[in-house]
Design a protein around this motif. Structure first.
Motif, PDB file in Angstrom:
ATOM      1  N   TYR A   1      -4.301  20.498  26.740  1.00 38.19           N
ATOM      2  CA  TYR A   1      -5.012  19.363  26.177  1.00 38.19           C
ATOM      3  C   TYR A   1      -6.517  19.629  26.183  1.00 38.19           C
ATOM      4  CZ  TYR A   1      -0.582  16.927  26.759  1.00 38.19           C
ATOM      5  OH  TYR A   1       0.736  16.558  26.679  1.00 38.19           O
TER       6      TYR A   1
ATOM      7  N   LYS B   1       1.617  22.610  27.943  1.00 38.05           N
ATOM      8  CA  LYS B   1       0.846  21.804  27.017  1.00 38.05           C
ATOM      9  C   LYS B   1      -0.623  21.909  27.429  1.00 38.05           C
ATOM     10  CE  LYS B   1       4.271  18.430  25.458  1.00 38.05           C
ATOM     11  NZ  LYS B   1       4.172  18.880  24.042  1.00 38.05           N
TER      12      LYS B   1
ATOM     13  N   GLY C   1      -0.537  12.974  28.462  1.00 37.35           N
ATOM     14  CA  GLY C   1      -0.703  14.310  28.993  1.00 37.35           C
ATOM     15  C   GLY C   1      -0.863  14.392  30.492  1.00 37.35           C
TER      16      GLY C   1
ATOM     17  N   LEU D   1      -0.024  14.620  34.568  1.00 46.20           N
ATOM     18  CA  LEU D   1       0.895  15.427  35.367  1.00 46.20           C
ATOM     19  C   LEU D   1       2.087  14.582  35.809  1.00 46.20           C
ATOM     20  CD1 LEU D   1      -1.607  17.419  37.627  1.00 46.20           C
ATOM     21  CD2 LEU D   1      -0.151  18.354  35.814  1.00 46.20           C
TER      22      LEU D   1
ATOM     23  N   GLN E   1       2.481  23.985  33.979  1.00 49.00           N
ATOM     24  CA  GLN E   1       3.062  23.240  32.867  1.00 49.00           C
ATOM     25  C   GLN E   1       2.007  22.471  32.074  1.00 49.00           C
ATOM     26  OE1 GLN E   1       4.478  22.757  36.205  1.00 49.00           O
ATOM     27  NE2 GLN E   1       5.627  24.622  35.679  1.00 49.00           N
ATOM     28  N   ARG E   2       0.845  22.293  32.645  1.00 55.06           N
ATOM     29  CA  ARG E   2      -0.229  21.584  31.978  1.00 55.06           C
ATOM     30  C   ARG E   2      -1.547  22.337  32.179  1.00 55.06           C
ATOM     31  NH1 ARG E   2       3.448  19.213  30.110  1.00 55.06           N
ATOM     32  NH2 ARG E   2       3.891  16.954  30.126  1.00 55.06           N
TER      33      ARG E   2
ATOM     34  N   GLY F   1      -0.651  21.768  37.284  1.00 54.84           N
ATOM     35  CA  GLY F   1      -1.628  21.802  36.216  1.00 54.84           C
ATOM     36  C   GLY F   1      -2.906  22.482  36.654  1.00 54.84           C
TER      37      GLY F   1
ATOM     38  N   TYR G   1      -5.899  21.722  31.065  1.00 56.38           N
ATOM     39  CA  TYR G   1      -6.819  20.706  30.553  1.00 56.38           C
ATOM     40  C   TYR G   1      -8.226  21.274  30.408  1.00 56.38           C
ATOM     41  CZ  TYR G   1      -3.129  17.672  32.497  1.00 56.38           C
ATOM     42  OH  TYR G   1      -1.932  17.079  32.827  1.00 56.38           O
TER      43      TYR G   1
END
Length: 580
Positions: free
Chosen positions: A237, A235, A279, A281, A194-195, A287, A197
Motif C-alpha cells: 500500500y 499487498k 489494508g 494487519l 504479507q503487508r 508487515g 506500507y
C-alpha cells in the motif's frame, strides 16, 4: 504532520491537543515546561544505500534506556558530516525523535538547509502557491541574516555520539521502535511478510517514492526492462505524504512505476499508520512499513507483527515477499558493529577554551560543596509541608496493580481504532483501556487501584484518551519509574495524578520479576501491596503483602496543580475562571 518536523528548520514545535487548544482559545495563554537539552553528535558520513530512517531506528535502539526521555535534542556534526544528511533524511530523523522519547530534535541552519529553503521559495513563486505570501525569499533573507545557533560555551544535559560511517541498514521490531536489528541479520532469518506500507508523513515524500521506484527500476534493469511484480502473497500500500508530494511523484514517473509493479494507492493521509481505512494487519500477519510507529496493535490486529524500515527496504521486501534489502549498501568486511558512545566527544580546544572549561568545572565543584560533606540526616531536617487546598485530599491510597513493562506506549493504553470515534462511552473506554498491552488488564485491575508501571510510561502519541481511559477505569493515580512529558501534561489537564517513584518499581521487580523473566508472562498483576501517598508530606508509604512497610520521599504536588486536578481538569478550571 508531526510538529517534530519543524525542527529541521531549527524551529520549536510542541503537541497541542484538544484540552490545550480549548484553553488557548479561551484565554490566549498556555504553559510549556522548558526541557533539558541533549547534544547528539554525528561523526563520519552517511553511507551509500543508508537512509535517515536507518539512522533514527539505530538511535532508538542503541540509546533506548530513557537517555533522551523528555529532552530537546540538538543534532551537530562537522560540515562534511551534516552535508551527508539530506534534508529529507533530516526530516525523517526529526519526525521520529518522538518515538525515541524526546520532545524535539533540532538541526542547524546550515548551507544545505538554506539551499533547500531557497528552492522551496522559488517553487512556491513559480507555481503561484498560496504559501508564497508567507514563504518567500524576502523572509528567508531576514532569517539567514541572523541564523539561530547554540552559544560556543553552551552546556548540555547529555552528550551522545554516533559514527555514521558504521551504521548499516536497520529494521525495527517486531512491535517496538526500540528493538532494532541490522538488516543483514534479519535477511538470514528469511521472515515472510504479507503487508508492506509506504505511507504517512514520515517517509512518503517525493524522494521516498523515488527511492522505492528506483528499487523496482533496478530489478527491471536485470530483467530485460520488464517491471517486476509485488510478491503474490503480499499487498503493498502506498500513500503520499500530501497531494503536492503525490503530484510531484507522478510528474517524475515514480508513482506509476509503483502502480505498475502492483502497489495499491491509498488517499494521502495517515491511514494504516494509525489503524484506519483498508489494508490493516490481520491476526497472524507480518508487515513492514516506512511509517514511524510499529506499536502492538497500532496498524491493525494486536496479534500481528509490525516492522519499520526505510522506503527502499520496504519496497525490496514487498517484491521478495520477505524482509530483505535492495542490495544498495555494501557492508565493509571489517565491520565490527555500530560505533556509538555516551559522554562529550573529544575535540581539540584552544588554550582559551581549555581554560574556560577548567574554570567552569572548578565553579561546579565549589557550588557542590566540600568533598565528603554529609547532608543533614532526614530525622534532623525540619519537615517541609506542602500546602493542601481546601477540598483536596491530604492522603490518597489504594491497592497496587503492577504492569512491569517499560515504555508502555499510548497505543498500548488506548487502541488507535477508538481514538477518532467521538461516540465511545466511558464504559467502553474502561473496557478497552490497556487492551493492546494486556487483554487481561480489564479483568485484573479494579476501580480504586493504584497502577504502577515500569519506566517511560505514556511514550508515543499525544492522544488524551490514553489518560482519560485510565480515569474511566476508576484509576486516579499512576506511579511509574518515569513518564513521557507529553503524557504528564495530558494527565494534569485531565485530572489524572502521576508520581515518579523508581524505588517502588525496582522493589516490585525484585519480588515479582519482569514479564520477560516469567514463564507465565504475567503482564498485569494484583500484588496484594498497598500504597498511601501523603500529599502534605510529599511521601509515599508502601505496605508489602507480608506486612513489611517502608517510605520514600517524592516530588511536591504544588497548589496550582492541585487546583486544576480538584476542578476536574484544565477545561473545567478554565471555565470556572472565566465564569468568576
Amino acid at each position: 504532520m508531526y510538529d517534530t518536523i519543524y525542527k529541521i528548520n531549527s524551529s520549536q514545535g510542541t503537541p497541542v491537543v484538544r484540552t490545550d487548544a480549548a484553553a488557548i482559545w479561551s484565554t490566549t495563554k498556555t504553559w510549556w515546561l522548558i526541557p533539558p537539552v541533549a547534544n547528539v553528535h554525528f561523526q563520519g558520513r552517511l553511507q551509500d544505500g543508508v537512509q535517515g530512517k536507518d539512522i533514527i531506528v539505530a538511535l532508538c535502539a542503541l540509546f533506548g534506556n530513557d537517555e533522551v526521555l523528555n529532552h530537546a535534542i540538538e543534532f551537530t556534526g562537522s560540515e562534511e558530516t551534516m552535508r551527508s544528511l539530506s534534508i529529507d533524511d533530516r526530516l525523517t530523523i526529526a519526525n521520529m525523535t518522538t518515538e525515541w522519547g524526546a520532545l524535539s530534535g533540532l538541526f542547524p541552519i546550515d548551507g544545505l538547509l538554506q539551499s533547500w529553503l531557497r528552492a522551496k521559495a522559488t517553487e512556491y513563486a513559480l507555481y503561484k502557491s498560496s504559501a508564497a505570501s508567507r514563504f518567500n525569499h524576502q523572509r528567508l533573507d531576514k532569517l539567514f541574516a541572523n541564523p539561530m545557533s547554540a552559544d560556543k560555551d553552551a552546556k548540555y544535559a547529555k552528550h551522545l555520539t554516533l559514527n555514521l560511517d558504521t551504521v548499516p541498514n536497520f529494521v525495527s521490531g517486531p512491535n517496538s521502535v526500540k528493538i532494532a536489528t541490522p538488516l543483514a541479520e534479519l535477511q538470514a532469518q528469511n521472515i515472510p511478510i504479507q503487508r508492506a506500507y509506504l505511507v504517512s508523513c514520515t517517509n512518503s515524500r517525493r524522494s521516498d517514492i523515488r527511492a522505492a521506484a528506483n528499487v523496482i527500476r533496478d530489478k527491471a534493469a536485470t530483467n530485460a526492462g520488464v517491471i517486476p511484480r509485488i510478491a503474490d502473497h503480499v499487498k503493498f500500500y502506498i500513500a503520499a505524504a500530501s497531494l503536492q508530494e503525490q503530484r510531484a511523484a507522478e510528474e517524475q514517473g515514480d508513482w506509476q512505476v509503483l502502480l505498475d509493479a502492483g502497489a495499491e494507492a491509498l488517499v494521502s493521509g495517515c491511514g494504516p499508520c494509525i489503524g484506519l481505512g483498508r489494508g490493516l494487519l490481520e491476526p497472524g500477519m507480518t508487515g513492514i512499513s516506512a511509517s514511524n510507529r510499529n506499536f502492538k496493535g497500532r496498524m491493525g490486529s494486536p496479534d500481528a507483527n509490525a516492522f519499520l524500515a526505510s522506503p527502499a527496504v520496504v519496497t525490496a521486501s514487498a517484491l521478495a515477499g520477505r524482509i530483505t534489502g535492495p542490495g544498495w549498501y555494501s557492508q565493509p568486511a571489517d565491520w565490527a558493529g555500530v560505533e556509538y558512545s555516551k559522554g562529550e566527544p573529544f575535540s581539540e580546544k584552544s588554550v582559551d577554551e581549555t581554560l574556560g572549561a577548567l574554570i567552569s568545572k572548578l565553579d561546579s565543584i565549589i557550588d557542590a560543596g566540600p568533598a565528603g560533606q554529609v547532608e543533614e540526616a532526614d530525622s534532623d531536617k525540619k519537615e517541609q509541608l506542602t500546602e493542601i487546598l481546601p477540598g483536596f485530599p491530604e492522603k490518597i491510597s489504594g491497592q497496587i496493580t503492577f504492569c512491569s513493562s517499560d515504555n508502555i506506549n499510548t497505543d498500548a493504553v488506548y487502541p488507535g481504532k477508538y481514538t477518532y470515534q467521538d461516540d465511545v462511552s466511558l464504559e467502553k473506554m474502561a473496557e478497552v483501556c490497556m487492551s493492546n498491552y494486556d487483554p487481561a488488564f480489564n479483568s485484573t485491575a479494579k476501580s480504586g487501584d493504584i497502577l504502577v508501571t515500569g519506566f517511560g510510561f505514556g511514550c508515543g502519541s499525544s492522544r488524551e484518551q490514553a489518560a482519560t481511559s485510565i480515569l474511566a477505569k476508576g484509576i486516579n493515580l499512576i506511579v511509574s519509574g518515569s513518564f513521557s512529558a507529553t503524557y504528564s501534561r495530558n494527565s494534569i489537564n485531565n485530572a489524572l495524578m502521576l508520581l515518579e517513584v523508581p524505588r517502588l518499581v525496582t522493589r516490585l521487580r525484585e519480588v515479582f520479576g519482569a514479564p520477560e523473566d516469567s514463564k507465565e508472562q504475567v503482564l498485569t498483576r494484583r500484588t496484594g501491596w498497598k500504597l498511601e501517598w501523603d500529599v502534605r508530606r510529599s511521601k509515599v508509604n508502601v505496605t508489602e503483602a507480608d506486612g513489611t512497610t517502608w517510605s520514600e520521599s517524592v516530588g511536591e504536588l504544588p497548589p496550582n496543580v492541585q487546583e486544576v486536578i480538584a476542578a476536574g481538569g484544565l477545561e473545567k478550571w478554565v471555565k470556572s475562571e472565566i465564569e468568576n
